[in-house]
Design a protein around this motif. Structure first.
Motif, PDB file in Angstrom:
ATOM      1  N   SER A 264      -5.849  14.952  -6.739  1.00 19.30           N
ATOM      2  CA  SER A 264      -4.557  14.431  -6.354  1.00 19.30           C
ATOM      3  C   SER A 264      -3.209  14.702  -6.914  1.00 19.30           C
ATOM      4  O   SER A 264      -2.104  14.058  -6.873  1.00 19.30           O
ATOM      5  CB  SER A 264      -4.687  12.833  -5.896  1.00 19.30           C
ATOM      6  N   GLN A 265      -3.341  15.380  -8.049  1.00 18.71           N
ATOM      7  CA  GLN A 265      -2.460  15.707  -9.157  1.00 18.71           C
ATOM      8  C   GLN A 265      -1.168  16.629  -8.649  1.00 18.71           C
ATOM      9  O   GLN A 265      -0.075  16.258  -8.938  1.00 18.71           O
ATOM     10  CB  GLN A 265      -3.095  16.522 -10.343  1.00 18.71           C
ATOM     11  N   ASN A 266      -1.487  17.208  -7.634  1.00 14.12           N
ATOM     12  CA  ASN A 266      -0.571  17.860  -6.886  1.00 14.12           C
ATOM     13  C   ASN A 266       0.298  16.998  -5.915  1.00 14.12           C
ATOM     14  O   ASN A 266       1.519  17.562  -5.444  1.00 14.12           O
ATOM     15  CB  ASN A 266      -0.975  19.212  -6.252  1.00 14.12           C
ATOM     16  N   PHE A 267      -0.346  15.809  -5.745  1.00 15.73           N
ATOM     17  CA  PHE A 267       0.533  14.956  -4.727  1.00 15.73           C
ATOM     18  C   PHE A 267       1.833  14.270  -5.231  1.00 15.73           C
ATOM     19  O   PHE A 267       1.768  13.936  -6.315  1.00 15.73           O
ATOM     20  CB  PHE A 267      -0.534  13.887  -4.203  1.00 15.73           C
ATOM     21  N   THR A 268       2.675  14.128  -4.720  1.00 16.67           N
ATOM     22  CA  THR A 268       4.052  13.491  -5.218  1.00 16.67           C
ATOM     23  C   THR A 268       3.798  12.011  -5.168  1.00 16.67           C
ATOM     24  O   THR A 268       3.117  11.403  -4.432  1.00 16.67           O
ATOM     25  CB  THR A 268       5.273  13.915  -4.451  1.00 16.67           C
ATOM     26  N   ILE A 269       4.455  11.291  -5.773  1.00 14.14           N
ATOM     27  CA  ILE A 269       4.393   9.835  -5.847  1.00 14.14           C
ATOM     28  C   ILE A 269       4.661   9.327  -4.597  1.00 14.14           C
ATOM     29  O   ILE A 269       4.174   8.131  -3.901  1.00 14.14           O
ATOM     30  CB  ILE A 269       5.572   9.306  -7.093  1.00 14.14           C
ATOM     31  N   ALA A 270       5.637   9.820  -3.901  1.00 13.17           N
ATOM     32  CA  ALA A 270       6.161   9.556  -2.550  1.00 13.17           C
ATOM     33  C   ALA A 270       5.057   9.564  -1.713  1.00 13.17           C
ATOM     34  O   ALA A 270       4.682   8.639  -0.861  1.00 13.17           O
ATOM     35  CB  ALA A 270       7.457  10.240  -2.084  1.00 13.17           C
ATOM     36  N   SER A 271       4.422  10.820  -1.684  1.00  7.73           N
ATOM     37  CA  SER A 271       3.401  10.888  -0.696  1.00  7.73           C
ATOM     38  C   SER A 271       2.186   9.936  -0.863  1.00  7.73           C
ATOM     39  O   SER A 271       1.500   9.651  -0.130  1.00  7.73           O
ATOM     40  CB  SER A 271       2.739  12.509  -0.716  1.00  7.73           C
ATOM     41  N   ILE A 272       1.900   9.700  -2.362  1.00  9.80           N
ATOM     42  CA  ILE A 272       0.856   8.655  -2.487  1.00  9.80           C
ATOM     43  C   ILE A 272       1.168   7.303  -1.979  1.00  9.80           C
ATOM     44  O   ILE A 272       0.533   6.329  -1.350  1.00  9.80           O
ATOM     45  CB  ILE A 272       0.488   8.606  -3.809  1.00  9.80           C
ATOM     46  N   ALA A 273       2.504   6.839  -2.222  1.00  7.87           N
ATOM     47  CA  ALA A 273       3.001   5.564  -1.639  1.00  7.87           C
ATOM     48  C   ALA A 273       2.960   5.594   0.072  1.00  7.87           C
ATOM     49  O   ALA A 273       2.261   4.324   0.419  1.00  7.87           O
ATOM     50  CB  ALA A 273       4.414   5.515  -1.870  1.00  7.87           C
ATOM     51  N   PHE A 274       3.070   6.545   0.757  1.00  4.24           N
ATOM     52  CA  PHE A 274       2.966   6.400   2.045  1.00  4.24           C
ATOM     53  C   PHE A 274       1.545   6.689   2.640  1.00  4.24           C
ATOM     54  O   PHE A 274       1.133   5.848   3.378  1.00  4.24           O
ATOM     55  CB  PHE A 274       3.560   7.896   2.651  1.00  4.24           C
ATOM     56  N   ASP A 275       0.772   7.301   1.772  1.00  3.81           N
ATOM     57  CA  ASP A 275      -0.697   7.229   1.919  1.00  3.81           C
ATOM     58  C   ASP A 275      -1.434   5.985   1.831  1.00  3.81           C
ATOM     59  O   ASP A 275      -2.332   5.620   2.769  1.00  3.81           O
ATOM     60  CB  ASP A 275      -1.304   8.403   1.197  1.00  3.81           C
ATOM     61  N   VAL A 276      -1.094   5.277   0.950  1.00  4.59           N
ATOM     62  CA  VAL A 276      -1.758   3.916   0.980  1.00  4.59           C
ATOM     63  C   VAL A 276      -1.004   2.925   1.689  1.00  4.59           C
ATOM     64  O   VAL A 276      -1.423   1.475   1.527  1.00  4.59           O
ATOM     65  CB  VAL A 276      -1.701   3.444  -0.646  1.00  4.59           C
ATOM     66  N   GLY A 277      -0.042   3.095   2.514  1.00  3.47           N
ATOM     67  CA  GLY A 277       0.457   1.938   3.369  1.00  3.47           C
ATOM     68  C   GLY A 277       1.911   1.531   3.215  1.00  3.47           C
ATOM     69  O   GLY A 277       2.312   0.695   3.721  1.00  3.47           O
ATOM     70  N   PHE A 278       2.479   2.097   2.109  1.00  4.70           N
ATOM     71  CA  PHE A 278       4.016   1.694   1.778  1.00  4.70           C
ATOM     72  C   PHE A 278       4.918   2.389   2.862  1.00  4.70           C
ATOM     73  O   PHE A 278       4.604   3.465   2.971  1.00  4.70           O
ATOM     74  CB  PHE A 278       4.135   1.758   0.327  1.00  4.70           C
ATOM     75  N   SER A 279       5.857   1.653   3.292  1.00  4.96           N
ATOM     76  CA  SER A 279       6.749   2.373   4.173  1.00  4.96           C
ATOM     77  C   SER A 279       8.051   2.970   3.520  1.00  4.96           C
ATOM     78  O   SER A 279       8.818   3.573   3.924  1.00  4.96           O
ATOM     79  CB  SER A 279       7.556   1.240   5.000  1.00  4.96           C
ATOM     80  N   SER A 280       8.287   2.622   2.025  1.00 11.31           N
ATOM     81  CA  SER A 280       9.178   3.283   1.369  1.00 11.31           C
ATOM     82  C   SER A 280       8.746   3.540  -0.193  1.00 11.31           C
ATOM     83  O   SER A 280       7.830   2.579  -0.513  1.00 11.31           O
ATOM     84  CB  SER A 280      10.536   2.407   1.461  1.00 11.31           C
ATOM     85  N   LEU A 281       9.716   4.388  -0.859  1.00 17.81           N
ATOM     86  CA  LEU A 281       9.034   4.503  -2.016  1.00 17.81           C
ATOM     87  C   LEU A 281       9.591   3.484  -3.049  1.00 17.81           C
ATOM     88  O   LEU A 281       8.963   3.037  -4.078  1.00 17.81           O
ATOM     89  CB  LEU A 281       9.746   5.940  -2.780  1.00 17.81           C
ATOM     90  N   SER A 282      10.863   3.039  -2.673  1.00 16.18           N
ATOM     91  CA  SER A 282      11.204   1.672  -3.509  1.00 16.18           C
ATOM     92  C   SER A 282      10.238   0.559  -3.580  1.00 16.18           C
ATOM     93  O   SER A 282      10.142   0.063  -4.374  1.00 16.18           O
ATOM     94  CB  SER A 282      12.701   1.474  -3.010  1.00 16.18           C
ATOM     95  N   SER A 283       9.812   0.342  -2.383  1.00 19.28           N
ATOM     96  CA  SER A 283       8.988  -0.889  -2.210  1.00 19.28           C
ATOM     97  C   SER A 283       7.756  -0.607  -3.006  1.00 19.28           C
ATOM     98  O   SER A 283       6.905  -1.555  -3.739  1.00 19.28           O
ATOM     99  CB  SER A 283       8.756  -1.294  -0.907  1.00 19.28           C
ATOM    100  N   PHE A 284       7.249   0.607  -2.893  1.00 18.68           N
ATOM    101  CA  PHE A 284       5.978   1.165  -3.924  1.00 18.68           C
ATOM    102  C   PHE A 284       6.161   1.016  -5.363  1.00 18.68           C
ATOM    103  O   PHE A 284       5.279   0.344  -5.884  1.00 18.68           O
ATOM    104  CB  PHE A 284       5.567   2.442  -3.431  1.00 18.68           C
ATOM    105  N   ASN A 285       7.302   1.423  -5.620  1.00 14.46           N
ATOM    106  CA  ASN A 285       7.596   1.308  -7.151  1.00 14.46           C
ATOM    107  C   ASN A 285       7.668  -0.284  -7.585  1.00 14.46           C
ATOM    108  O   ASN A 285       7.286  -0.456  -8.666  1.00 14.46           O
ATOM    109  CB  ASN A 285       9.106   2.071  -7.515  1.00 14.46           C
ATOM    110  N   SER A 286       8.533  -0.954  -6.843  1.00 13.28           N
ATOM    111  CA  SER A 286       8.731  -2.315  -7.173  1.00 13.28           C
ATOM    112  C   SER A 286       7.042  -3.238  -7.348  1.00 13.28           C
ATOM    113  O   SER A 286       6.987  -3.819  -8.064  1.00 13.28           O
ATOM    114  CB  SER A 286       9.227  -2.791  -6.097  1.00 13.28           C
TER     115      SER A 286
END
Length: 303
Positions: A264-286
């Motif tokens: 999964s090293q080629n996956f972006t942080i955003a794509s991982i966030a969406f894959d695990v159920g977050f609806s936004s990158l900011s909420s994932f980071n928080s």
């Protein structure tokens, strides 16, 4: 207890002790086993009632106790092969009988405890389990001390009643400390909230409902047949978290696994966030920073 200790002391210091006291005292060991098992059942089951055939378990005690009245001093003091064989057989049977009940009682405790392994125990339930485990350990010490009496040349007979007394006093102290005198099997009454929390946890772990970014208190409540307020109360009570933190915890665990996965090293942080159920990158980071005290990017770089 007083009868057992009294008999043991008299046997050790009274050379003219009547055989009836020896056999009657040993017979009471056959009473201890069933009483121990019934006590454990009563302390671990709500509204426990003795089975209809409970008197069957008292047959060994009643038999040995009754026969003790027919043992004469002349016969017992003869030390014939018959006397030795009878006495040894009775002794072995009594000790094995008590060992069986100690083991049986221990298994009951383990089965009940295992049935609650996925449910958060109350303070009273933990106290009962701690108390009963100490009780079983205490009875094991008592059993061993009386078994050692068989090799009387190496271990004085009076060791048995001394150990017996020390164990009883220790258990009495622990019973007072754990306040088990005020507790009974009613504390194991089926807790509906605990069952519902277990169902919620299974839904999240097995069906991975948290992967749905639209998951809400309302939709989760529908899965367990409860409203939003009740669902929220259960999560707050058992997970010690609010709904968002409770769900996000599962999502973050999945995200950490993906960040650690070489594939999964080629996956972006955003794509991982969406894959695990977050609806936004900011909420994932928080959420990630709240649980892991670092950002997803920093976490990935440090592995």
């Amino acid at each position: 207890m007083a009868f057992r200790i009294g008999k043991s002391v008299m046997l050790n210091f009274g050379s003219d002790l009547e055989p009836i006291f020896i056999f009657a005292g040993l017979a009471f060991l056959l009473l201890i086993g069933p009483l121990l098992r019934w006590y454990v059942l009563g302390m671990t089951h709500e509204n426990y009632k003795l089975p209809k055939n409970y008197l069957v378990e008292l047959v060994p005690f009643a038999t040995v106790f009754s026969l003790s009245f027919f043992v004469t001093k002349n016969w017992f003091d003869s030390n014939s092969k018959e006397v030795i064989a009878v006495f040894a057989s009775v002794l072995i049977f009594i000790y094995l009988h008590l060992a069986f009940y100690i083991y049986s009682s221990g298994r009951i405790i383990q089965r009940v405890k295992k049935s609650y392994k996925d449910i958060l125990l109350t303070k009273s339930q933990r106290a009962i389990f701690n108390w009963l485990q100490l009780l079983i350990i205490g009875f094991i010490f008592i059993w061993l001390s009386y078994c050692l009496n068989i090799i009387e040349d190496a271990v004085p007979y009076v060791t048995g009643p001394i150990v017996y007394s020390l164990v009883i006093y220790f258990l009495s102290y622990k019973a007072f400390q754990l306040k088990v005198m005020d507790i009974d099997g009613s504390i194991f009454k089926q807790n509906d909230d605990a069952v519902l929390y277990h169902r919620i946890s299974k839904l999240l772990e097995e069906e991975k409902l948290y992967l749905d970014p639209q998951l809400s208190l309302l939709s989760l409540g529908k899965h367990i047949g409860k409203g939003t307020q009740k669902t929220s109360e259960i999560i707050n009570q058992y997970a010690k978290q609010n709904f968002n933190d409770f769900i996000n915890y599962y999502r973050i665990q999945d995200a950490k696994a993906l960040l650690l996965d070489d594939s999964s090293q080629n996956f972006t942080i955003a794509s991982i966030a969406f894959d695990v159920g977050f609806s936004s990158l900011s909420s994932f980071n928080s959420a990630f920073k709240k649980f892991e005290k670092t950002t997803p990017s920093a976490y990935r770089k440090n592995i």
